[in-house]
Design a protein around this motif. Sequence first.
Motif, PDB file in Angstrom:
ATOM      1  N   ILE A 112      39.194  28.832  46.227  1.00  0.00           N
ATOM      2  CA  ILE A 112      40.044  28.087  45.278  1.00  0.00           C
ATOM      3  C   ILE A 112      39.226  27.685  44.046  1.00  0.00           C
ATOM      4  O   ILE A 112      39.702  27.772  42.911  1.00  0.00           O
ATOM      5  CB  ILE A 112      40.663  26.845  45.959  1.00  0.00           C
ATOM      6  N   ALA A 113      37.982  27.271  44.290  1.00  0.00           N
ATOM      7  CA  ALA A 113      37.124  26.881  43.147  1.00  0.00           C
ATOM      8  C   ALA A 113      36.946  28.049  42.188  1.00  0.00           C
ATOM      9  O   ALA A 113      36.945  27.871  40.965  1.00  0.00           O
ATOM     10  CB  ALA A 113      35.773  26.390  43.658  1.00  0.00           C
ATOM     11  N   ARG A 114      36.804  29.259  42.740  1.00  0.00           N
ATOM     12  CA  ARG A 114      36.648  30.435  41.878  1.00  0.00           C
ATOM     13  C   ARG A 114      37.929  30.709  41.089  1.00  0.00           C
ATOM     14  O   ARG A 114      37.889  31.058  39.911  1.00  0.00           O
ATOM     15  CB  ARG A 114      36.270  31.658  42.720  1.00  0.00           C
ATOM     16  N   ILE A 115      39.075  30.532  41.745  1.00  0.00           N
ATOM     17  CA  ILE A 115      40.355  30.793  41.064  1.00  0.00           C
ATOM     18  C   ILE A 115      40.536  29.871  39.867  1.00  0.00           C
ATOM     19  O   ILE A 115      40.873  30.304  38.771  1.00  0.00           O
ATOM     20  CB  ILE A 115      41.537  30.573  42.044  1.00  0.00           C
ATOM     21  N   VAL A 116      40.309  28.573  40.102  1.00  0.00           N
ATOM     22  CA  VAL A 116      40.603  27.611  39.031  1.00  0.00           C
ATOM     23  C   VAL A 116      39.488  27.537  38.001  1.00  0.00           C
ATOM     24  O   VAL A 116      39.635  26.899  36.964  1.00  0.00           O
ATOM     25  CB  VAL A 116      40.893  26.197  39.597  1.00  0.00           C
ATOM     26  N   ASP A 117      38.385  28.210  38.288  1.00  0.00           N
ATOM     27  CA  ASP A 117      37.248  28.215  37.374  1.00  0.00           C
ATOM     28  C   ASP A 117      37.362  29.345  36.361  1.00  0.00           C
ATOM     29  O   ASP A 117      36.508  29.491  35.505  1.00  0.00           O
ATOM     30  CB  ASP A 117      35.967  28.381  38.195  1.00  0.00           C
ATOM     31  N   GLY A 118      38.399  30.161  36.474  1.00  0.00           N
ATOM     32  CA  GLY A 118      38.573  31.234  35.499  1.00  0.00           C
ATOM     33  C   GLY A 118      38.208  32.602  36.029  1.00  0.00           C
ATOM     34  O   GLY A 118      38.415  33.610  35.343  1.00  0.00           O
ATOM     35  N   ASN A 119      37.676  32.679  37.252  1.00  0.00           N
ATOM     36  CA  ASN A 119      37.379  33.998  37.817  1.00  0.00           C
ATOM     37  C   ASN A 119      38.672  34.668  38.253  1.00  0.00           C
ATOM     38  O   ASN A 119      39.678  34.013  38.485  1.00  0.00           O
ATOM     39  CB  ASN A 119      36.456  33.865  39.025  1.00  0.00           C
ATOM     40  N   ARG A 120      38.625  35.967  38.381  1.00  0.00           N
ATOM     41  CA  ARG A 120      39.804  36.702  38.803  1.00  0.00           C
ATOM     42  C   ARG A 120      39.477  37.440  40.098  1.00  0.00           C
ATOM     43  O   ARG A 120      39.019  38.584  40.076  1.00  0.00           O
ATOM     44  CB  ARG A 120      40.241  37.658  37.708  1.00  0.00           C
ATOM     45  N   PRO A 121      39.713  36.764  41.223  1.00  0.00           N
ATOM     46  CA  PRO A 121      39.273  37.354  42.479  1.00  0.00           C
ATOM     47  C   PRO A 121      40.253  38.365  43.066  1.00  0.00           C
ATOM     48  O   PRO A 121      39.989  38.957  44.099  1.00  0.00           O
ATOM     49  CB  PRO A 121      39.167  36.140  43.408  1.00  0.00           C
ATOM     50  N   GLY A 122      41.383  38.584  42.424  1.00  0.00           N
ATOM     51  CA  GLY A 122      42.402  39.442  42.997  1.00  0.00           C
ATOM     52  C   GLY A 122      42.217  40.902  42.630  1.00  0.00           C
ATOM     53  O   GLY A 122      41.359  41.251  41.822  1.00  0.00           O
ATOM     54  N   PRO A 123      43.058  41.783  43.194  1.00  0.00           N
ATOM     55  CA  PRO A 123      43.021  43.194  42.822  1.00  0.00           C
ATOM     56  C   PRO A 123      43.507  43.388  41.386  1.00  0.00           C
ATOM     57  O   PRO A 123      44.138  42.504  40.804  1.00  0.00           O
ATOM     58  CB  PRO A 123      43.984  43.844  43.823  1.00  0.00           C
ATOM     59  N   ARG A 124      43.224  44.574  40.847  1.00  0.00           N
ATOM     60  CA  ARG A 124      43.530  44.834  39.440  1.00  0.00           C
ATOM     61  C   ARG A 124      45.020  44.659  39.135  1.00  0.00           C
ATOM     62  O   ARG A 124      45.393  44.174  38.059  1.00  0.00           O
ATOM     63  CB  ARG A 124      43.060  46.256  39.099  1.00  0.00           C
ATOM     64  N   SER A 125      45.862  45.035  40.103  1.00  0.00           N
ATOM     65  CA  SER A 125      47.311  44.926  39.869  1.00  0.00           C
ATOM     66  C   SER A 125      47.717  43.470  39.599  1.00  0.00           C
ATOM     67  O   SER A 125      48.559  43.192  38.752  1.00  0.00           O
ATOM     68  CB  SER A 125      48.082  45.479  41.064  1.00  0.00           C
ATOM     69  N   LEU A 126      47.101  42.543  40.329  1.00  0.00           N
ATOM     70  CA  LEU A 126      47.428  41.130  40.118  1.00  0.00           C
ATOM     71  C   LEU A 126      46.917  40.643  38.762  1.00  0.00           C
ATOM     72  O   LEU A 126      47.562  39.836  38.097  1.00  0.00           O
ATOM     73  CB  LEU A 126      46.827  40.261  41.229  1.00  0.00           C
ATOM     74  N   ILE A 127      45.747  41.145  38.379  1.00  0.00           N
ATOM     75  CA  ILE A 127      45.181  40.745  37.080  1.00  0.00           C
ATOM     76  C   ILE A 127      46.086  41.225  35.948  1.00  0.00           C
ATOM     77  O   ILE A 127      46.364  40.489  34.992  1.00  0.00           O
ATOM     78  CB  ILE A 127      43.748  41.321  36.923  1.00  0.00           C
ATOM     79  N   VAL A 128      46.580  42.471  36.083  1.00  0.00           N
ATOM     80  CA  VAL A 128      47.498  43.015  35.071  1.00  0.00           C
ATOM     81  C   VAL A 128      48.785  42.184  35.052  1.00  0.00           C
ATOM     82  O   VAL A 128      49.315  41.845  33.990  1.00  0.00           O
ATOM     83  CB  VAL A 128      47.805  44.503  35.386  1.00  0.00           C
ATOM     84  N   LEU A 129      49.268  41.842  36.252  1.00  0.00           N
ATOM     85  CA  LEU A 129      50.486  41.032  36.350  1.00  0.00           C
ATOM     86  C   LEU A 129      50.285  39.671  35.683  1.00  0.00           C
ATOM     87  O   LEU A 129      51.157  39.177  34.950  1.00  0.00           O
ATOM     88  CB  LEU A 129      50.861  40.858  37.835  1.00  0.00           C
ATOM     89  N   GLU A 130      49.128  39.072  35.919  1.00  0.00           N
ATOM     90  CA  GLU A 130      48.835  37.760  35.322  1.00  0.00           C
ATOM     91  C   GLU A 130      48.868  37.845  33.794  1.00  0.00           C
ATOM     92  O   GLU A 130      49.522  37.031  33.142  1.00  0.00           O
ATOM     93  CB  GLU A 130      47.454  37.270  35.793  1.00  0.00           C
ATOM     94  N   SER A 131      48.199  38.864  33.252  1.00  0.00           N
ATOM     95  CA  SER A 131      48.177  39.018  31.790  1.00  0.00           C
ATOM     96  C   SER A 131      49.584  39.265  31.269  1.00  0.00           C
ATOM     97  O   SER A 131      49.976  38.743  30.209  1.00  0.00           O
ATOM     98  CB  SER A 131      47.273  40.193  31.392  1.00  0.00           C
ATOM     99  N   GLY A 132      50.363  40.066  32.010  1.00  0.00           N
ATOM    100  CA  GLY A 132      51.743  40.365  31.600  1.00  0.00           C
ATOM    101  C   GLY A 132      52.588  39.103  31.554  1.00  0.00           C
ATOM    102  O   GLY A 132      53.402  38.923  30.641  1.00  0.00           O
ATOM    103  N   ILE A 133      52.404  38.225  32.543  1.00  0.00           N
ATOM    104  CA  ILE A 133      53.173  36.966  32.573  1.00  0.00           C
ATOM    105  C   ILE A 133      52.854  36.128  31.341  1.00  0.00           C
ATOM    106  O   ILE A 133      53.747  35.578  30.690  1.00  0.00           O
ATOM    107  CB  ILE A 133      52.867  36.181  33.875  1.00  0.00           C
ATOM    108  N   TYR A 134      51.571  36.044  30.988  1.00  0.00           N
ATOM    109  CA  TYR A 134      51.189  35.244  29.808  1.00  0.00           C
ATOM    110  C   TYR A 134      51.821  35.825  28.544  1.00  0.00           C
ATOM    111  O   TYR A 134      52.312  35.107  27.683  1.00  0.00           O
ATOM    112  CB  TYR A 134      49.668  35.186  29.653  1.00  0.00           C
ATOM    113  N   ARG A 135      51.769  37.178  28.446  1.00  0.00           N
ATOM    114  CA  ARG A 135      52.321  37.818  27.240  1.00  0.00           C
ATOM    115  C   ARG A 135      53.813  37.542  27.145  1.00  0.00           C
ATOM    116  O   ARG A 135      54.342  37.196  26.102  1.00  0.00           O
ATOM    117  CB  ARG A 135      52.044  39.326  27.278  1.00  0.00           C
TER     118      ARG A 135
END
Lengths: 570, 39
Positions: free
Chosen positions: A27-50
Amino acid sequence: MTWQGWFLIIFFVVAVATMTRPLGGYIARIVDGNRPGPRSLIVLESGIYRLAGVDPTREQSWVGYALSLLCFHLIGIVALYGLQRLQHLLPFNPQKLAAVGPDLALNTAVSFATNTSWQSYAGETTLSYLSQMAGITVQSFLSGATGIAVAIVLLRGFARVSARTVGNFWVDLTRITLYLLLPICVVASLLLVSQGVPQTLKAYVEATTLEGDRQLLAYGPVASQEVIKLLSGDGGGFFNVNSAHPFENPTALTGLIELLLIFMIGAALTNTFGRMVGDERQGWALFTAMAVLFLAGVTVVYGGEAGRNPVFSPMGIDQAAGPDQAGGNMEGKEVRFGPAQSALFAMVSTASSDGAVDAMHDSFMPLSGAVLMANMKIGEVIFGGPGSGLFGMLLLVIVAVFVAGLMVGRTPEYLGKKIEADEIKMAMLALLITPAVILGAAAIAVVVPDGLSGPANDGPHGFSEILYAYTSAGATNGSAFAGLSANSAFYNLTLAAAMFAGRFLVIVPVLCLAGTLAAKRRVPPSAGTLPTHGPQFIALLLGTIIIFGGLTFLPALVVGPVAEHLAMPR
Amino acid sequence: MIDLALLLLLALGFAAAAGFIRVCERLVAREPAPRSDGP
């Protein structure tokens, strides 16, 4: 009490402790700005922000964070309200269930958006699959993520120095949902399905019983709702009897998984706290205080439920443990769970803000019921719900260091931050809103006819039923004592108001506190600094919690469960 | 009609919560700068 019962309880506590450090680090890594998930989740996260027009690099002040949070949940409540009111016109309603009534729809919408999950309805006869999936389940994710986000903001308050910002609500909400809640839910839902929990969109099935009668068996998308109901601290079941239903909790293994799901994030956040402030011992100190309170409570509840119920003794009911039965006070309990599992589940559910049940708390012995209410009344700080338990405990920590400072005549400080008037004002505001809501609303309910028409019992037990309902709502727990006919306009609206105030009016001063702490400089430790990771501080914190809870709620508990206990036959 | 009344009630609740933000802001803003660090 049996050794098997104690083995279950000890095994559970050890399992929670074992999960705390790895999950806390994650959890500390998640809220610290790291992206511990697979690439698909990272793309999804960026898509949500956009899509949402969110700049993830732009942080907010505590005021901006609080306004974003409130706007988000206003929209969530309106959406869930509309979904219920229009469910008869919408798809995924194979049972053709009617629209939910307006006061019940508002109560349910507020309930799930505030992470309470108080249910004045029976899920299987009231809500369509769409309302359950797109309404209840979605709000369980989002309200749970909000609780964690608020706790993380408070941790940033302690961790940051001379900062004007506390994070970005939209980023925290998205990351916690995507990287923490969703992955655990997918894995645990599949585990539950493997154990027999249904996950289907088919209509209910009609079965012929052994006596030849026809019976409608309700099922549906249960597994996906079950996991997030436990993980998020929401607790609202697909079925009316919640986790006592064999489709929600079919085996001993699912019982254990469900218990762990309730506590795992609340416990892990203590370690996240330690990591974020740079001293894991601080987190373990809070974990220890929580564990001491938990073990004390579970001992009373298990002891009460495993013993004989004196009301049953004159009836000649065999309550002794033996090879054929677990024994004890079995009224309102599933035979397959028995007193140990029922006591443990009730403790876990009320110590956290979850509110799921696998036994009817109304049938517990009076002192057991008092412990369950006390768990909620002290703010569900014993591991607590995701986030809300930790920020509740940190409010009490601030009061404890303030008291310690008064005793030695020194400005109190915690983790290098001076605790001054601003911090005490916000901590006390946040701590006093919940008791004011609980006691004020219960006081009104016990004097107006609409309130008095709710409880099924007279006397102290009837008072306990009312007090429990407002305690559960004000503390955003959501468990029901049962025995209270709460689906009336009076209870639906007053309980909704209690849930609203108990959630949002507590979160606002917590965020303000985080803002004031983040803006402070750090004071280097000196010879006069109170160590906050040792047994002395843990004892001080426990004393503060007990005195605060006792001063606030003991009179009400004396009128209800304590009076009922004293009136029981010997 | 009752839907509108309940949603209005909800909006009032959120307005009160937003007002509470302002109350908290003022409560912490009024506090003078830290005085003594103590002994």
